[in-house]
Design a protein around this motif. Sequence first.
Motif, PDB file in Angstrom:
ATOM      1  N   MET A 187       0.845  -1.188   0.000  1.00 41.78           N
ATOM      2  CA  MET A 187       0.000   0.000   0.000  1.00 41.78           C
ATOM      3  C   MET A 187       0.882   1.239   0.000  1.00 41.78           C
ATOM      4  O   MET A 187       1.952   1.238   0.623  1.00 41.78           O
ATOM      5  CB  MET A 187      -0.924   0.012   1.224  1.00 41.78           C
ATOM      6  CG  MET A 187      -1.935   1.149   1.207  1.00 41.78           C
ATOM      7  SD  MET A 187      -3.003   1.141   2.679  1.00 41.78           S
ATOM      8  CE  MET A 187      -4.052  -0.268   2.333  1.00 41.78           C
ATOM      9  N   ILE A 188       0.421   2.289  -0.693  1.00 39.58           N
ATOM     10  CA  ILE A 188       1.167   3.544  -0.782  1.00 39.58           C
ATOM     11  C   ILE A 188       0.351   4.669  -0.144  1.00 39.58           C
ATOM     12  O   ILE A 188      -0.862   4.763  -0.370  1.00 39.58           O
ATOM     13  CB  ILE A 188       1.451   3.911  -2.262  1.00 39.58           C
ATOM     14  CG1 ILE A 188       2.285   2.814  -2.948  1.00 39.58           C
ATOM     15  CG2 ILE A 188       2.162   5.251  -2.370  1.00 39.58           C
ATOM     16  CD1 ILE A 188       2.274   2.885  -4.465  1.00 39.58           C
TER      17      ILE A 188
ATOM     18  N   SER B 204      -3.745   3.001  -2.780  1.00 37.68           N
ATOM     19  CA  SER B 204      -2.896   4.183  -2.913  1.00 37.68           C
ATOM     20  C   SER B 204      -3.697   5.378  -2.391  1.00 37.68           C
ATOM     21  O   SER B 204      -4.764   5.684  -2.925  1.00 37.68           O
ATOM     22  CB  SER B 204      -2.528   4.364  -4.392  1.00 37.68           C
ATOM     23  OG  SER B 204      -1.670   5.462  -4.561  1.00 37.68           O
ATOM     24  N   TYR B 205      -3.186   6.040  -1.339  1.00 33.61           N
ATOM     25  CA  TYR B 205      -3.970   7.079  -0.654  1.00 33.61           C
ATOM     26  C   TYR B 205      -3.180   8.368  -0.472  1.00 33.61           C
ATOM     27  O   TYR B 205      -1.961   8.352  -0.345  1.00 33.61           O
ATOM     28  CB  TYR B 205      -4.449   6.549   0.702  1.00 33.61           C
ATOM     29  CG  TYR B 205      -5.287   5.301   0.560  1.00 33.61           C
ATOM     30  CD1 TYR B 205      -6.639   5.378   0.252  1.00 33.61           C
ATOM     31  CD2 TYR B 205      -4.702   4.033   0.661  1.00 33.61           C
ATOM     32  CE1 TYR B 205      -7.410   4.231   0.070  1.00 33.61           C
ATOM     33  CE2 TYR B 205      -5.450   2.888   0.479  1.00 33.61           C
ATOM     34  CZ  TYR B 205      -6.807   2.997   0.178  1.00 33.61           C
ATOM     35  OH  TYR B 205      -7.543   1.863  -0.004  1.00 33.61           O
TER      36      TYR B 205
ATOM     37  N   ASP C 158      -6.986   8.229   5.418  1.00 35.34           N
ATOM     38  CA  ASP C 158      -7.620   7.339   4.433  1.00 35.34           C
ATOM     39  C   ASP C 158      -6.908   5.984   4.384  1.00 35.34           C
ATOM     40  O   ASP C 158      -7.547   4.937   4.258  1.00 35.34           O
ATOM     41  CB  ASP C 158      -7.605   7.971   3.040  1.00 35.34           C
ATOM     42  CG  ASP C 158      -8.600   9.116   2.912  1.00 35.34           C
ATOM     43  OD1 ASP C 158      -9.428   9.283   3.835  1.00 35.34           O
ATOM     44  OD2 ASP C 158      -8.539   9.852   1.906  1.00 35.34           O
ATOM     45  N   ALA C 159      -5.571   6.041   4.447  1.00 35.27           N
ATOM     46  CA  ALA C 159      -4.798   4.790   4.424  1.00 35.27           C
ATOM     47  C   ALA C 159      -5.147   3.939   5.641  1.00 35.27           C
ATOM     48  O   ALA C 159      -5.389   2.729   5.519  1.00 35.27           O
ATOM     49  CB  ALA C 159      -3.301   5.097   4.403  1.00 35.27           C
TER      50      ALA C 159
ATOM     51  N   ILE D 153       6.250  10.978   5.074  1.00 40.34           N
ATOM     52  CA  ILE D 153       6.271  11.463   6.456  1.00 40.34           C
ATOM     53  C   ILE D 153       5.201  12.541   6.661  1.00 40.34           C
ATOM     54  O   ILE D 153       4.356  12.439   7.529  1.00 40.34           O
ATOM     55  CB  ILE D 153       7.663  12.047   6.795  1.00 40.34           C
ATOM     56  CG1 ILE D 153       8.675  10.915   7.031  1.00 40.34           C
ATOM     57  CG2 ILE D 153       7.619  12.932   8.024  1.00 40.34           C
ATOM     58  CD1 ILE D 153       8.664  10.335   8.407  1.00 40.34           C
ATOM     59  N   LYS D 154       5.258  13.581   5.837  1.00 47.52           N
ATOM     60  CA  LYS D 154       4.337  14.712   6.011  1.00 47.52           C
ATOM     61  C   LYS D 154       3.139  14.567   5.084  1.00 47.52           C
ATOM     62  O   LYS D 154       3.288  14.578   3.862  1.00 47.52           O
ATOM     63  CB  LYS D 154       5.065  16.028   5.736  1.00 47.52           C
ATOM     64  CG  LYS D 154       6.024  16.418   6.843  1.00 47.52           C
ATOM     65  CD  LYS D 154       6.562  17.811   6.611  1.00 47.52           C
ATOM     66  CE  LYS D 154       7.401  18.267   7.796  1.00 47.52           C
ATOM     67  NZ  LYS D 154       7.993  19.596   7.566  1.00 47.52           N
ATOM     68  N   MET D 155       1.949  14.425   5.702  1.00 39.85           N
ATOM     69  CA  MET D 155       0.707  14.321   4.934  1.00 39.85           C
ATOM     70  C   MET D 155      -0.393  15.029   5.710  1.00 39.85           C
ATOM     71  O   MET D 155      -0.322  15.124   6.942  1.00 39.85           O
ATOM     72  CB  MET D 155       0.315  12.848   4.734  1.00 39.85           C
ATOM     73  CG  MET D 155       1.241  12.038   3.865  1.00 39.85           C
ATOM     74  SD  MET D 155       0.646  10.341   3.619  1.00 39.85           S
ATOM     75  CE  MET D 155       0.862   9.641   5.265  1.00 39.85           C
TER      76      MET D 155
END
Length: 254
Positions: free
Chosen positions: A5-6, A33-34, A39-40, A59-61
């Motif tokens: 998963m991404i 893929s999120y 969401d992930a 790291i940063k989202m």
Amino acid sequence: MLNIMIADDEEFIRLGLEKILTKMDLDIKVIGSYSNGMDAWAQISKLSEGELDVLITDIKMPMMDGLRLIEHLRDKSIDTIVLSGFSEFEYARKALRSGVRDYLLKPVDKANLYDILVKIEQERSENGQTSESAVSAPAQETISKEKEHHVIEQMKTILEQEYGKNFEMERIADTVGMSANYLSRLFKQETGMTLTDYLIDIRIEKAKQFLSDHPNLKNYEISQLVGYSDPVYFNKLFKKMVGETPKDYKAKHH
């Protein structure tokens, strides 16, 4: 099979990673893929144990960053690879302390990612953690040895033919369809020698042939013929490998 998963808020990075992963000669499936950690995590929390093998996360989202997402995975047997920029190095160090498998600097180096996934795949196979395709693993592994043996023989042929050219590991790795790092390790494992040492052996043997069969050639000409632009370096290397200078060798064998 490795289910991957991404999670990354930059769409071009997610799409780029999917493209890289699908082109690898590994049994891989991207199952999600999120664009953010929340969401992930919402999707991961629905999955049964063993349905996700590897998470590749930025790291940063927004909404939930990579570190918080990793915290949620502490009790799950999911290998995590963290993506970060140079400016986020401290975050990456914290992530490693949180039990993250590895971290990669952006832009992602395909060879490094490949090597990490190969390691994960091998360890999961040994620990019996692979998903439903694990039953057929032994047969696949055997075919893959065959493949590895073929690649090593191909490498030897290339080195025998191109010993006089500038040695470009990346180009040769591309020729045989493997990453440079993986190929280097495989060559050492199969032959007991590094690629560099193997190439030096070939070059010195060729130099000995030139010295004995073509006495009219000057030392600097032989040096260039076997791939060394610096004749002083060639002389030192020849003496180290053979125990005498090219001049002395020529005098004895002419």
